[in-house]
Design an enzyme around this catalytic site. Structure first.
Site, PDB file in Angstrom:
ATOM      1  N   HIS A 107       0.806  -1.229   0.000  1.00  0.00           N
ATOM      2  CA  HIS A 107       0.000   0.000   0.000  1.00  0.00           C
ATOM      3  C   HIS A 107       0.835   1.273   0.000  1.00  0.00           C
ATOM      4  CE1 HIS A 107      -3.497  -2.374   0.140  1.00  0.00           C
ATOM      5  NE2 HIS A 107      -3.616  -2.535   1.440  1.00  0.00           N
ATOM      6  N   HIS A 181      -9.593   2.067   0.435  1.00  0.00           N
ATOM      7  CA  HIS A 181      -9.557   0.913   1.330  1.00  0.00           C
ATOM      8  C   HIS A 181     -10.659   0.992   2.381  1.00  0.00           C
ATOM      9  CE1 HIS A 181      -7.786  -2.377   3.658  1.00  0.00           C
ATOM     10  NE2 HIS A 181      -6.902  -2.556   2.697  1.00  0.00           N
ATOM     11  N   GLU A 320     -11.444  -3.336  -3.158  1.00  0.00           N
ATOM     12  CA  GLU A 320     -10.428  -2.410  -3.648  1.00  0.00           C
ATOM     13  C   GLU A 320     -10.250  -2.614  -5.158  1.00  0.00           C
ATOM     14  OE1 GLU A 320      -6.926  -3.046  -0.905  1.00  0.00           O
ATOM     15  OE2 GLU A 320      -8.462  -4.388  -0.057  1.00  0.00           O
TER      16      GLU A 320
END
Length: 357
Positions: A107, A181, A320
């Site tokens: 991420h 997210h 996502e």
């Protein structure tokens, strides 16, 4: 339509965050902070017309530090995992932070977009309101080449649709795989697990991962597997098979990438989720090639959520929209390279409704 700006508290270092509330003609609303571009709440009606928040989040910005689970956040430069934090972009070797247990890049690294303050511009409309968020990621930040200019536009409509448009340009070849997210619970934040939710996913294949959820390179047909969500399937029935399925064991449940059918079709149906008690329905549409379905298998919040207690496993799910994880290291996957001078431009829509009695 209307937009209200209010204080969202301070981080431990004293920096103050703002919260923007976009409310439509029916009173349904979304709440977004300029810290991390985080979606704090989505308040939509149930089958009885009662408004309720369907997002996991915290009462103020201090709850989001230290980062735990990326609740509601904008993710970048690259969402999901890159194996060993290593890859090559147009001949340039990249060595990125191994911020997932010291093994893989996750991420965007140690200080991803989820921990940045974004410049925010509210735009009120007639049938929809928007919040435009902008961020400049300098050349070399977190090991990524190129100065990346990012704009994310959240739009909330009178039809209870949340539209997220992601745009970016770079002055050097780089990687870009932006996503959101958010953890959803359509029965309402703090109501318990999402195991009784049903999911329909428009995907004939899913991405096989190893014990660390790094893709092996195989895109497996969902037929005959627990990952066949092409018809509405109760999540709890899938989770019950965890011990007997190697892929479910690896993710402690569902934490997998699904390749959305008809990738050349542009904006198309990806996922439908139904909550049996509230009657809420969420449909997801996107022009991205894939979606990561994470069932909150390892969710264990450090701080108290908006409901006044900590969250536990399976209390929320993430969808996502993305390029597949580690796509840069798999030539058979659509890759996440953004070439200098080209534009990254993708849209995802979360549309909320209720079932008819």
């Amino acid at each position: 339509m209307s937009i209200i700006k209010t204080s969202f508290g301070r981080l431990p270092d004293g920096r103050e965050a703002d919260l923007y509330i976009l409310k439509n003609v029916a009173g349904a609303s979304v709440e977004i902070t300029n810290y991390g571009g985080i979606l704090r709440a989505i308040n939509v009606p149930d089958k009885n017309g009662e408004l309720g928040n369907v997002l996991l989040g915290y009462k103020d910005v201090s709850g989001y530090e230290p980062c735990c689970g990326y609740l509601g956040a904008l993710i970048g430069r690259v969402g999901n995992r890159i194996a060993k934090g290593e890859c090559t972009v147009e001949g340039q070797e990249l060595h990125l932070a191994k911020n997932e247990g010291g093994k893989n890049h996750l991420h965007g690294g140690n200080l991803g977009f989820n921990r940045k303050f974004w410049d925010a511009t509210p735009v009120e409309g007639i049938c929809e309101d928007s919040l435009i968020l902008k961020l400049v990621s300098p050349d070399g930040e977190e090991g990524y080449p190129g100065t990346l200019k990012v704009m994310v536009t959240y739009t909330w409509t009178d039809e209870n649709e949340l539209i997220i448009r992601y745009e970016a340009v770079s002055d050097k070849d780089t990687l870009c795989n932006l996503t959101n997210h958010s953890y959803f619970n359509l029965e309402g934040e703090g109501s318990g697990t999402v195991l009784d939710h049903t999911f329909e996913i428009n995907a004939d294949t899913f991405t096989v991962g190893d014990s660390e959820l790094i893709p092996t390179g195989e895109q497996r047909d969902v037929t005959g597997t627990p990952f066949d969500f092409r018809n509405a399937t109760r999540l709890g029935d899938v989770i019950a098979q965890t011990e007997e399925n190697d892929q479910l064991r690896a993710g402690h449940g569902v934490d997998h990438n699904f390749n959305i059918n008809d990738p050349e079709a542009g904006l198309r149906f990806a996922v439908e989720v139904n909550a049996p008690v509230s009657g809420r329905v969420m449909n997801v549409f996107t022009d991205m090639p894939a979606v990561q379905f994470y069932a909150g298998c390892c969710l264990d919040s450090i701080n108290e959520g908006s409901c006044g207690r900590k969250y536990g496993r399976f209390e929320g799910f993430c969808l996502e929209t993305q390029y597949a994880p580690d796509s840069i290291n798999h030539p058979n996957f659509p890759d996440s390279v953004l070439y200098a001078g080209e534009k990254y431009d993708y849209t995802t829509v979360f549309a909320f409704d209720t079932v008819e009695e």
